[in-house]
Enzyme design. Structure first.
Site, PDB file in Angstrom:
ATOM      1  N   VAL A   4       0.835  -1.206   0.000  1.00  0.00           N
ATOM      2  CA  VAL A   4       0.000   0.000   0.000  1.00  0.00           C
ATOM      3  C   VAL A   4       0.869   1.255   0.000  1.00  0.00           C
ATOM      4  O   VAL A   4       0.595   2.223  -0.728  1.00  0.00           O
ATOM      5  CB  VAL A   4      -0.950  -0.002   1.212  1.00  0.00           C
ATOM      6  CG1 VAL A   4      -1.657   1.351   1.355  1.00  0.00           C
ATOM      7  CG2 VAL A   4      -1.981  -1.116   1.070  1.00  0.00           C
ATOM      8  N   LYS A   5       1.934   1.249   0.806  1.00  0.00           N
ATOM      9  CA  LYS A   5       2.812   2.434   0.851  1.00  0.00           C
ATOM     10  C   LYS A   5       3.470   2.684  -0.507  1.00  0.00           C
ATOM     11  O   LYS A   5       3.596   3.838  -0.944  1.00  0.00           O
ATOM     12  CB  LYS A   5       3.884   2.237   1.929  1.00  0.00           C
ATOM     13  CG  LYS A   5       4.902   3.385   2.021  1.00  0.00           C
ATOM     14  CD  LYS A   5       4.274   4.686   2.458  1.00  0.00           C
ATOM     15  CE  LYS A   5       5.270   5.851   2.431  1.00  0.00           C
ATOM     16  NZ  LYS A   5       6.399   5.672   3.344  1.00  0.00           N
ATOM     17  N   LEU A   6       3.884   1.630  -1.184  1.00  0.00           N
ATOM     18  CA  LEU A   6       4.524   1.805  -2.484  1.00  0.00           C
ATOM     19  C   LEU A   6       3.545   2.351  -3.520  1.00  0.00           C
ATOM     20  O   LEU A   6       3.895   3.214  -4.333  1.00  0.00           O
ATOM     21  CB  LEU A   6       5.136   0.483  -2.954  1.00  0.00           C
ATOM     22  CG  LEU A   6       6.335  -0.012  -2.134  1.00  0.00           C
ATOM     23  CD1 LEU A   6       6.751  -1.398  -2.591  1.00  0.00           C
ATOM     24  CD2 LEU A   6       7.517   0.948  -2.222  1.00  0.00           C
TER      25      LEU A   6
END
Length: 261
Positions: A164-166
């Site tokens: 999700v962060k990427l």
């Protein structure tokens, strides 16, 4: 809880402060007298080795800069080997989902929890955490993460927080690219950059990224401030996509427009 901490730098230091203020017993790696003194000023106990960081810890947090440093600290330097069987490792560093998964294969409990926000968000106790891990392990570390994280978003199994962060940072970089292109168009139309960025924040083209750039006054100035962090994460997501036999598609071109100096 007893918390071990590795990486009390720009992002880690305010986490340590919040953990101490929340009543946790915090031991932080400090390999020089200067770093140890800074740790004492945060209210934590400095220790000289990773074995001391792990000793008796319920939770050990790693908040270093790169994915490579996570693997070095956790695997090559022996942090994982020093963890007690009941301890949980929390990884805040943005990196490949596979890193957290490979560390878990060593037989330890792992939660990946990359952060979205800056030191000021951590200091206020409101940095966003994208968390990956099984339900029981995430529930066990939530009281520790709550010292500085809000919201704490459990997004799936181990590695999902990194995924999700990427994706989030790919969109972040792409929006910078779009705004740079928009500023170029505005210049050709005779509108000064800072005024254009400020005005857009009041229109339908407004975005959170746009407001950040407007606050800085220029796209290039903002990229100069955060380019190192954005570039690092873009390199990781491109590598992960390549391992899947794909690219970022349209995002690739827009990102390149955004992160150029």
């Amino acid at each position: 809880m007893r918390v071990g901490f590795v990486g009390a730098g720009r992002m880690g230091a305010p986490m340590v402060r919040r953990l101490v203020d929340a009543g946790h017993d915090v031991r932080v790696l400090g390999r020089s007298e200067e770093k140890s003194e800074a740790i004492r000023e945060l209210g934590a106990r400095p220790v000289a080795t990773l074995a001391e960081v792990a000793d008796g810890a319920d939770v050990v947090i790693v908040c270093v800069f790169t994915d490579e440093q996570v693997r070095q600290v956790c695997l090559a330097d022996g942090l994982v080997a020093a963890l007690a069987p009941e301890a949980t490792l929390v990884i805040h560093t943005t990196g490949s989902p596979r890193t957290a998964q490979s560390i878990a294969e060593c037989g330890v409990r792992v939660v990946d929890a990359p952060v979205s926000g800056g030191p000021h968000n951590i200091a206020a106790g409101e940095v966003t955490l994208f968390v990956g891990g099984d339900d029981a392990t995430v529930a066990a570390v939530r009281p520790v993460l709550a010292a500085y994280g809000e919201p704490i978003l459990h997004v799936g199994a181990l590695g999902s927080g990194q995924a999700v962060k990427l994706v989030n940072n790919s969109l972040f970089a792409a929006q910078i690219g779009l705004l740079r292109t928009a500023v170029d168009l505005g210049a050709r139309l005779g509108v000064e950059e800072a005024r254009l960025l400020s005005a857009i924040t009041h229109g339908s083209g407004s975005s959170r990224v746009g407001k950040l750039l407007a606050g800085r006054g220029s796209v290039s100035g903002f990229v100069a401030d955060v380019g190192e962090f954005i570039g690092k994460d873009v390199a990781v997501v491109r590598q992960v996509a390549a391992e899947l036999g794909s690219t970022l598609g349209l995002l690739d071109d827009v990102i390149d427009a955004g992160i150029r100096p």
